[in-house]
Scaffold this motif. Structure first.
Motif, PDB file in Angstrom:
ATOM      1  N   PRO A  58       0.827  -1.221   0.000  1.00  0.00           N
ATOM      2  CA  PRO A  58       0.000   0.000   0.000  1.00  0.00           C
ATOM      3  C   PRO A  58       0.855   1.262   0.000  1.00  0.00           C
ATOM      4  CG  PRO A  58       0.081  -0.941   2.195  1.00  0.00           C
ATOM      5  CD  PRO A  58       0.762  -1.931   1.296  1.00  0.00           C
ATOM      6  N   ALA A  59       0.323   2.308  -0.587  1.00  0.00           N
ATOM      7  CA  ALA A  59       1.009   3.600  -0.552  1.00  0.00           C
ATOM      8  C   ALA A  59       0.991   4.149   0.862  1.00  0.00           C
ATOM      9  CB  ALA A  59       0.309   4.577  -1.496  1.00  0.00           C
ATOM     10  N   GLU A  60       1.991   4.941   1.195  1.00  0.00           N
ATOM     11  CA  GLU A  60       2.062   5.511   2.537  1.00  0.00           C
ATOM     12  C   GLU A  60       0.835   6.370   2.825  1.00  0.00           C
ATOM     13  OE1 GLU A  60       5.063   8.201   5.325  1.00  0.00           O
ATOM     14  OE2 GLU A  60       5.702   7.506   3.338  1.00  0.00           O
ATOM     15  N   THR A  61       0.350   7.091   1.810  1.00  0.00           N
ATOM     16  CA  THR A  61      -0.842   7.924   2.012  1.00  0.00           C
ATOM     17  C   THR A  61      -2.062   7.066   2.340  1.00  0.00           C
ATOM     18  OG1 THR A  61      -1.191   7.893  -0.399  1.00  0.00           O
ATOM     19  CG2 THR A  61      -0.037   9.799   0.539  1.00  0.00           C
ATOM     20  N   THR A  62      -2.132   5.888   1.760  1.00  0.00           N
ATOM     21  CA  THR A  62      -3.241   4.985   2.039  1.00  0.00           C
ATOM     22  C   THR A  62      -3.208   4.526   3.492  1.00  0.00           C
ATOM     23  OG1 THR A  62      -3.320   4.186  -0.246  1.00  0.00           O
ATOM     24  CG2 THR A  62      -4.285   2.765   1.439  1.00  0.00           C
ATOM     25  N   VAL A  63      -2.024   4.135   3.956  1.00  0.00           N
ATOM     26  CA  VAL A  63      -1.889   3.661   5.333  1.00  0.00           C
ATOM     27  C   VAL A  63      -2.238   4.780   6.315  1.00  0.00           C
ATOM     28  CG1 VAL A  63      -0.268   2.755   7.039  1.00  0.00           C
ATOM     29  CG2 VAL A  63      -0.170   1.944   4.675  1.00  0.00           C
ATOM     30  N   TRP A  66      -5.967   5.203   6.519  1.00  0.00           N
ATOM     31  CA  TRP A  66      -6.604   4.193   7.375  1.00  0.00           C
ATOM     32  C   TRP A  66      -6.519   4.609   8.836  1.00  0.00           C
ATOM     33  CZ3 TRP A  66      -3.599  -0.511   4.953  1.00  0.00           C
ATOM     34  CH2 TRP A  66      -4.140  -0.805   3.693  1.00  0.00           C
ATOM     35  N   CYS A  67      -5.347   5.083   9.227  1.00  0.00           N
ATOM     36  CA  CYS A  67      -5.168   5.500  10.621  1.00  0.00           C
ATOM     37  C   CYS A  67      -6.088   6.659  10.974  1.00  0.00           C
ATOM     38  CB  CYS A  67      -3.713   5.902  10.861  1.00  0.00           C
ATOM     39  SG  CYS A  67      -2.568   4.524  11.021  1.00  0.00           S
ATOM     40  N   ALA A  68      -6.159   7.629  10.085  1.00  0.00           N
ATOM     41  CA  ALA A  68      -6.930   8.835  10.368  1.00  0.00           C
ATOM     42  C   ALA A  68      -8.423   8.554  10.444  1.00  0.00           C
ATOM     43  CB  ALA A  68      -6.656   9.894   9.302  1.00  0.00           C
TER      44      ALA A  68
END
Length: 277
Positions: A58-63, A66-68
């Protein structure tokens, strides 16, 4: 309560069949958009297994997204990318493994574990056993890993000892690949402080909007095993496939009720305020 150590969820959250229709309630309210599903899912369950990471890192922005979009305490289990497990069968994959782990670390405390799902063709031949040992030695020690074997040759105390020595769990899977009785014996023999469970099912269903093959007796037996693990201070992460009973959210809630845990159903999601209101 010891069952607070047991976290139950589903294998994924983005299913159109989970959206209610005018004639029938499913899980998500009627009219739910794909972009709203994780927010809604996180109101009902505290953990999820992510299937998309099996197909690509996954792209870092995707991860970070998810957290946000999930509350504190929510956790994600990530399936290791198939290029490592299926295409390369664990050989020559160190660089990609480190890249995957770096991306997983972006979840911080929201990372439950990394699932290494091996194909049925990965038997216990000398060459594959050697590849597994080298792979285990390359795993970083700052995150949880578990391995799902789909060849019965691996269902042994020797395999369990090899994994546990490296702090890696033997994934406990309700499936046709390894007999349940053998799986349960391995569960009680594990020496780690966490366990990883998956409930699969025959892939002969085409709709996932309701329970189609109830597994109540099976779930009662599993609930007793999970209680036993929790009494031993084992943290349990467990995930349902839609193929198990036909509708993963209903299966997960059924097990949560057997464990005495609070459940959130579709009727609650229709009235609860948003996490971000």
């Amino acid at each position: 309560m010891e069952t607070s150590r047991i976290e139950i969820g589903c294998q994924g959250w983005n299913y159109d069949d989970w959206i209610g229709r005018p004639s029938a309630r499913s899980f998500y309210p009627q009219g739910t958009r794909s972009s709203e599903m994780l927010d809604l899912y996180a109101r009902a369950f505290g953990t999820v297994e992510v299937d998309s990471t099996f197909y690509a890192i996954p792209a870092e922005t995707t991860v970070r997204n998810w957290c946000a979009r999930t509350p504190n305490g929510f956790t994600f289990a990530l399936k290791l990318v198939q290029r490592i497990t299926h295409e390369r069968e664990l050989v020559g994959s160190e660089a990609e493994l480190m890249e995957f782990c770096a991306r997983a670390r972006a979840l911080g405390e929201k990372l439950a574990a990394v699932l290494v799902q091996l194909p049925p063709t990965f038997d216990a031949s000398p060459s594959r056993a050697a590849a597994l040992r080298r792979f285990l030695e390359a795993l970083p020690s700052d995150m949880r890993f578990c391995i799902e074997f789909r060849h019965s040759d691996w269902a042994s105390v020797n395999t369990l000892a090899m994994l546990n020595e490296r702090g890696v769990a033997f994934a406990l899977v309700e499936s046709p690949w390894i007999a349940r009785e053998i799986m349960w014996r391995l569960a009680t023999a594990q020496t780690l402080d966490f366990a990883y469970v998956r409930w699969m099912g025959a892939r002969d269903l085409v709709h996932f909007d309701r329970v189609q093959r109830p597994q109540d007796d099976n779930l009662r037996a599993w609930s007793e095993l999970l209680r036993d693990l929790a009494r031993r201070n084992v943290r349990v992460f467990g995930y349902f496939s839609n193929f198990y009973e036909g509708h993963a959210p209903a299966s997960a809630n059924k097990l949560k009720r057997l464990l005495g845990q609070k459940t959130t159903g579709p009727e609650d999601l229709e009235t609860q305020p948003s996490l971000f209101d």
